[in-house]
Design a protein around this motif. Sequence first.
Motif, PDB file in Angstrom:
ATOM      1  N   ARG A 155       0.851  -1.191   0.000  1.00  0.00           N
ATOM      2  CA  ARG A 155       0.000   0.000   0.000  1.00  0.00           C
ATOM      3  C   ARG A 155       0.881   1.234   0.000  1.00  0.00           C
ATOM      4  N   LEU A 156       0.328   2.292  -0.508  1.00  0.00           N
ATOM      5  CA  LEU A 156       0.970   3.596  -0.463  1.00  0.00           C
ATOM      6  C   LEU A 156       0.074   4.532   0.323  1.00  0.00           C
ATOM      7  N   TYR A 157       0.680   5.412   1.102  1.00  0.00           N
ATOM      8  CA  TYR A 157      -0.099   6.337   1.920  1.00  0.00           C
ATOM      9  C   TYR A 157       0.322   7.767   1.630  1.00  0.00           C
ATOM     10  N   LEU A 158      -0.648   8.643   1.518  1.00  0.00           N
ATOM     11  CA  LEU A 158      -0.368  10.071   1.419  1.00  0.00           C
ATOM     12  C   LEU A 158      -0.053  10.571   2.825  1.00  0.00           C
ATOM     13  N   VAL A 159       1.097  11.206   2.971  1.00  0.00           N
ATOM     14  CA  VAL A 159       1.488  11.738   4.272  1.00  0.00           C
ATOM     15  C   VAL A 159       1.174  13.227   4.328  1.00  0.00           C
ATOM     16  N   CYS A 160       1.498  13.926   3.257  1.00  0.00           N
ATOM     17  CA  CYS A 160       1.178  15.342   3.215  1.00  0.00           C
ATOM     18  C   CYS A 160       1.015  15.774   1.759  1.00  0.00           C
ATOM     19  N   ARG A 161       0.444  16.970   1.593  1.00  0.00           N
ATOM     20  CA  ARG A 161       0.179  17.505   0.263  1.00  0.00           C
ATOM     21  C   ARG A 161       0.564  18.975   0.256  1.00  0.00           C
ATOM     22  N   TRP A 162       1.264  19.348  -0.812  1.00  0.00           N
ATOM     23  CA  TRP A 162       1.646  20.740  -0.970  1.00  0.00           C
ATOM     24  C   TRP A 162       1.188  21.244  -2.335  1.00  0.00           C
ATOM     25  N   SER A 163       0.684  22.445  -2.369  1.00  0.00           N
ATOM     26  CA  SER A 163       0.438  23.177  -3.611  1.00  0.00           C
ATOM     27  C   SER A 163       0.866  24.612  -3.339  1.00  0.00           C
ATOM     28  N   CYS A 164       0.899  25.418  -4.370  1.00  0.00           N
ATOM     29  CA  CYS A 164       1.383  26.802  -4.208  1.00  0.00           C
ATOM     30  C   CYS A 164       0.648  27.580  -3.115  1.00  0.00           C
ATOM     31  N   ASP A 165      -0.618  27.240  -2.898  1.00  0.00           N
ATOM     32  CA  ASP A 165      -1.405  28.003  -1.932  1.00  0.00           C
ATOM     33  C   ASP A 165      -1.888  27.197  -0.731  1.00  0.00           C
ATOM     34  N   ASP A 166      -1.389  25.950  -0.566  1.00  0.00           N
ATOM     35  CA  ASP A 166      -1.935  25.100   0.495  1.00  0.00           C
ATOM     36  C   ASP A 166      -0.924  24.036   0.922  1.00  0.00           C
ATOM     37  N   PHE A 167      -0.991  23.652   2.192  1.00  0.00           N
ATOM     38  CA  PHE A 167      -0.205  22.534   2.725  1.00  0.00           C
ATOM     39  C   PHE A 167      -1.100  21.763   3.674  1.00  0.00           C
ATOM     40  N   GLU A 168      -1.126  20.448   3.533  1.00  0.00           N
ATOM     41  CA  GLU A 168      -2.015  19.620   4.344  1.00  0.00           C
ATOM     42  C   GLU A 168      -1.284  18.348   4.770  1.00  0.00           C
ATOM     43  N   VAL A 169      -1.527  17.917   6.001  1.00  0.00           N
ATOM     44  CA  VAL A 169      -0.964  16.672   6.521  1.00  0.00           C
ATOM     45  C   VAL A 169      -2.106  15.681   6.701  1.00  0.00           C
ATOM     46  N   TYR A 170      -1.894  14.430   6.260  1.00  0.00           N
ATOM     47  CA  TYR A 170      -2.914  13.376   6.356  1.00  0.00           C
ATOM     48  C   TYR A 170      -2.612  12.499   7.573  1.00  0.00           C
ATOM     49  N   LYS A 171      -3.582  12.401   8.492  1.00  0.00           N
ATOM     50  CA  LYS A 171      -3.391  11.633   9.727  1.00  0.00           C
ATOM     51  C   LYS A 171      -3.075  10.166   9.455  1.00  0.00           C
ATOM     52  N   GLU A 172      -3.809   9.535   8.522  1.00  0.00           N
ATOM     53  CA  GLU A 172      -3.568   8.116   8.240  1.00  0.00           C
ATOM     54  C   GLU A 172      -2.149   7.899   7.724  1.00  0.00           C
ATOM     55  N   GLY A 173      -1.688   8.787   6.868  1.00  0.00           N
ATOM     56  CA  GLY A 173      -0.327   8.687   6.345  1.00  0.00           C
ATOM     57  C   GLY A 173       0.714   8.829   7.433  1.00  0.00           C
ATOM     58  N   LEU A 174       0.478   9.729   8.385  1.00  0.00           N
ATOM     59  CA  LEU A 174       1.417   9.911   9.495  1.00  0.00           C
ATOM     60  C   LEU A 174       1.546   8.649  10.331  1.00  0.00           C
ATOM     61  N   MET A 175       0.431   7.928  10.510  1.00  0.00           N
ATOM     62  CA  MET A 175       0.462   6.689  11.305  1.00  0.00           C
ATOM     63  C   MET A 175       1.370   5.645  10.661  1.00  0.00           C
ATOM     64  N   HIS A 176       1.482   5.659   9.343  1.00  0.00           N
ATOM     65  CA  HIS A 176       2.257   4.649   8.625  1.00  0.00           C
ATOM     66  C   HIS A 176       3.652   5.124   8.243  1.00  0.00           C
ATOM     67  N   LEU A 177       3.975   6.374   8.523  1.00  0.00           N
ATOM     68  CA  LEU A 177       5.257   6.931   8.153  1.00  0.00           C
ATOM     69  C   LEU A 177       6.392   6.136   8.779  1.00  0.00           C
ATOM     70  N   GLY A 178       7.297   5.671   7.959  1.00  0.00           N
ATOM     71  CA  GLY A 178       8.437   4.910   8.456  1.00  0.00           C
ATOM     72  C   GLY A 178       8.191   3.433   8.572  1.00  0.00           C
ATOM     73  N   ALA A 179       6.954   2.955   8.351  1.00  0.00           N
ATOM     74  CA  ALA A 179       6.681   1.519   8.397  1.00  0.00           C
ATOM     75  C   ALA A 179       7.306   0.850   7.186  1.00  0.00           C
ATOM     76  N   ASP A 180       7.517  -0.470   7.260  1.00  0.00           N
ATOM     77  CA  ASP A 180       8.235  -1.207   6.222  1.00  0.00           C
ATOM     78  C   ASP A 180       7.573  -1.181   4.863  1.00  0.00           C
ATOM     79  N   ASP A 181       6.258  -1.295   4.788  1.00  0.00           N
ATOM     80  CA  ASP A 181       5.650  -1.407   3.468  1.00  0.00           C
ATOM     81  C   ASP A 181       4.722  -0.241   3.160  1.00  0.00           C
ATOM     82  N   SER A 182       5.143   0.952   3.504  1.00  0.00           N
ATOM     83  CA  SER A 182       4.352   2.122   3.149  1.00  0.00           C
ATOM     84  C   SER A 182       5.269   3.193   2.582  1.00  0.00           C
ATOM     85  N   SER A 183       4.691   4.114   1.876  1.00  0.00           N
ATOM     86  CA  SER A 183       5.453   5.241   1.337  1.00  0.00           C
ATOM     87  C   SER A 183       4.660   6.510   1.530  1.00  0.00           C
TER      88      SER A 183
END
Length: 183
Positions: A155-183
Motif C-alpha cells: 500500500r501507499l499512503y499520502l502523508v502530506c500535500r503541498w500546492s502553491c497556496d496550500d499545505f495539508e498533513v494526512y493523519k492516516e499517512g502519518l500513522m504509517h510513516l516509516g513503516a516497512d511497506d508504506s510510502s
Amino acid sequence: MRNQKLKDLREQLKSSSRIFLAGKKVMQIALGRSPADEAKTGLHKLSKFLQGDSGLFFTNLPRDDVERMFREFEEHDFARTGSTAAETVELKEGPLEQFTHEMEPFLRKQGLPVRLNKGVVELVADHVVCEEGKPLSPEAAQTLRLLGIQMATFRLYLVCRWSCDDFEVYKEGLMHLGADDSS
C-alpha cells in the motif's frame, strides 16, 4: 520498496504524474530545509516528512482523484523475510504434487521433511511453514512463495500535500510513516 509494484504504478500514471524515490537528504536539499533555501514558498515543510520508505509524488491530477487513488491502491504480494505471518500455514503429510522431483533437494534445504516416492515429492510428516503473528524466516518466506501464498499487502499512503497556496498533513499517512511497506 517493492520495485515491480512501483514500476507498474509509475507506468499506469506516466501521462499525468511522476514518482521520485531518492535518499532522504538528497530530496530534502532539493525541496529546501528552511524558508531560506526552499524553491517555492512552503515547500520546505515537506522535508521533515521524508523518512523511512517515502518518496515524492508530483501530479496534475485533481486532489480528490489522487486521494481516492491512494486510498484504493492495494496489491497483494509475497511476504518477505522478517514480515509478520498473517496466518498459520500447515502442510499435511502426503504427496506434494505441485512440485517436480527436481525440487525435492531444494525443499529439504527449506526445512520441509520430504522424500521422493516413485518420482513424487512426498511430505513424510505434517509441517508448519509459519505461525500467525510470528516473523517469517527466510525458509518460510521462500516456501510460501513456492506454494503461491501471498501474505503481504503493498500500500501507499499520502502523508502530506503541498500546492502553491496550500499545505495539508494526512493523519492516516502519518500513522504509517516509516513503516516497512508504506510510502
